[in-house]
Design an enzyme around this catalytic site. Structure first.
Site, PDB file in Angstrom:
ATOM      1  N   HIS A 116      -7.783   4.240   1.853  1.00  0.00           N
ATOM      2  CA  HIS A 116      -6.903   3.920   0.726  1.00  0.00           C
ATOM      3  C   HIS A 116      -6.709   5.121  -0.186  1.00  0.00           C
ATOM      4  O   HIS A 116      -5.787   5.131  -1.002  1.00  0.00           O
ATOM      5  CB  HIS A 116      -7.454   2.753  -0.090  1.00  0.00           C
ATOM      6  CG  HIS A 116      -7.099   1.420   0.451  1.00  0.00           C
ATOM      7  ND1 HIS A 116      -5.800   0.991   0.593  1.00  0.00           N
ATOM      8  CD2 HIS A 116      -7.877   0.400   0.886  1.00  0.00           C
ATOM      9  CE1 HIS A 116      -5.797  -0.228   1.083  1.00  0.00           C
ATOM     10  NE2 HIS A 116      -7.042  -0.606   1.279  1.00  0.00           N
TER      11      HIS A 116
ATOM     12  N   GLU B  30     -11.057  -0.568  -3.378  1.00  0.00           N
ATOM     13  CA  GLU B  30     -10.962   0.880  -3.509  1.00  0.00           C
ATOM     14  C   GLU B  30     -10.511   1.252  -4.912  1.00  0.00           C
ATOM     15  O   GLU B  30      -9.642   0.631  -5.493  1.00  0.00           O
ATOM     16  CB  GLU B  30      -9.988   1.449  -2.478  1.00  0.00           C
ATOM     17  CG  GLU B  30      -8.522   1.284  -2.803  1.00  0.00           C
ATOM     18  CD  GLU B  30      -7.939  -0.093  -2.564  1.00  0.00           C
ATOM     19  OE1 GLU B  30      -6.787  -0.323  -2.954  1.00  0.00           O
ATOM     20  OE2 GLU B  30      -8.620  -0.956  -1.985  1.00  0.00           O
TER      21      GLU B  30
ATOM     22  N   GLU C  60     -11.590   1.243   3.267  1.00  0.00           N
ATOM     23  CA  GLU C  60     -11.506   1.524   1.835  1.00  0.00           C
ATOM     24  C   GLU C  60     -11.344   3.022   1.572  1.00  0.00           C
ATOM     25  O   GLU C  60     -10.608   3.419   0.676  1.00  0.00           O
ATOM     26  CB  GLU C  60     -12.720   0.964   1.093  1.00  0.00           C
ATOM     27  CG  GLU C  60     -12.861  -0.542   1.191  1.00  0.00           C
ATOM     28  CD  GLU C  60     -11.628  -1.326   0.753  1.00  0.00           C
ATOM     29  OE1 GLU C  60     -10.915  -0.894  -0.180  1.00  0.00           O
ATOM     30  OE2 GLU C  60     -11.352  -2.384   1.343  1.00  0.00           O
TER      31      GLU C  60
ATOM     32  N   GLY D  10     -14.434  -8.624  -0.417  1.00  0.00           N
ATOM     33  CA  GLY D  10     -15.140  -7.789   0.544  1.00  0.00           C
ATOM     34  C   GLY D  10     -15.396  -6.413  -0.019  1.00  0.00           C
ATOM     35  O   GLY D  10     -16.517  -5.924  -0.041  1.00  0.00           O
TER      36      GLY D  10
END
Length: 126
Positions: free
Chosen positions: A106, A69, A103, A66
């Site tokens: 992160h 990061e 993301e 998907g």
């Protein structure tokens, strides 16, 4: 597509870029706006200001996950980054905002904080 975001409270300007194949450029606007919303939310909620002068996102047609990061560069499957304003549904927009935010966060939960062991992975991905 590119833009900038001014951090709070320092007022530092962060250059933002979202990349994809030329035929997808018109579908990147929501991803860019979602990134700005994520940065603002993180500042408003946790007081965490992004710490680099640039943040990049790249949407790739053939990315097998998907998203992933990396400090200053997130890689996305196009399914989680592109929204055609003529045909995208509310769910499409919601999914993009959710994954972009996940993301981005992160930056603090994974890039700055490292899990002690695999058992703590839920803290990173939760």
């Amino acid at each position: 597509v590119s833009s900038s975001y001014t951090t709070v409270p320092s007022g530092r300007k962060v250059h933002l870029e979202v990349y994809s194949e030329p035929e997808n450029v018109s579908k990147l606007g929501h991803a860019l706006e979602s990134l700005k919303k994520s940065m603002k939310w993180d500042e408003d909620t946790f007081g965490l200001e992004y710490d680099l002068d640039v943040y990049n996102v790249v949407a790739v047609n053939d990315f097998n996950m998907g998203a992933m990061e990396n400090k200053g560069l997130n890689v996305f499957n196009t399914a989680y980054c592109l929204a055609d304003p003529k045909s995208a549904t509310d769910l499409d927009y919601e999914r993009i905002e959710s994954v972009i935010g996940h993301e981005y966060f992160h930056n603090w939960t994974g890039n700055r904080v490292t899990c002690r062991d695999w058992f703590q992975l839920t803290l990173k991905e939760g």
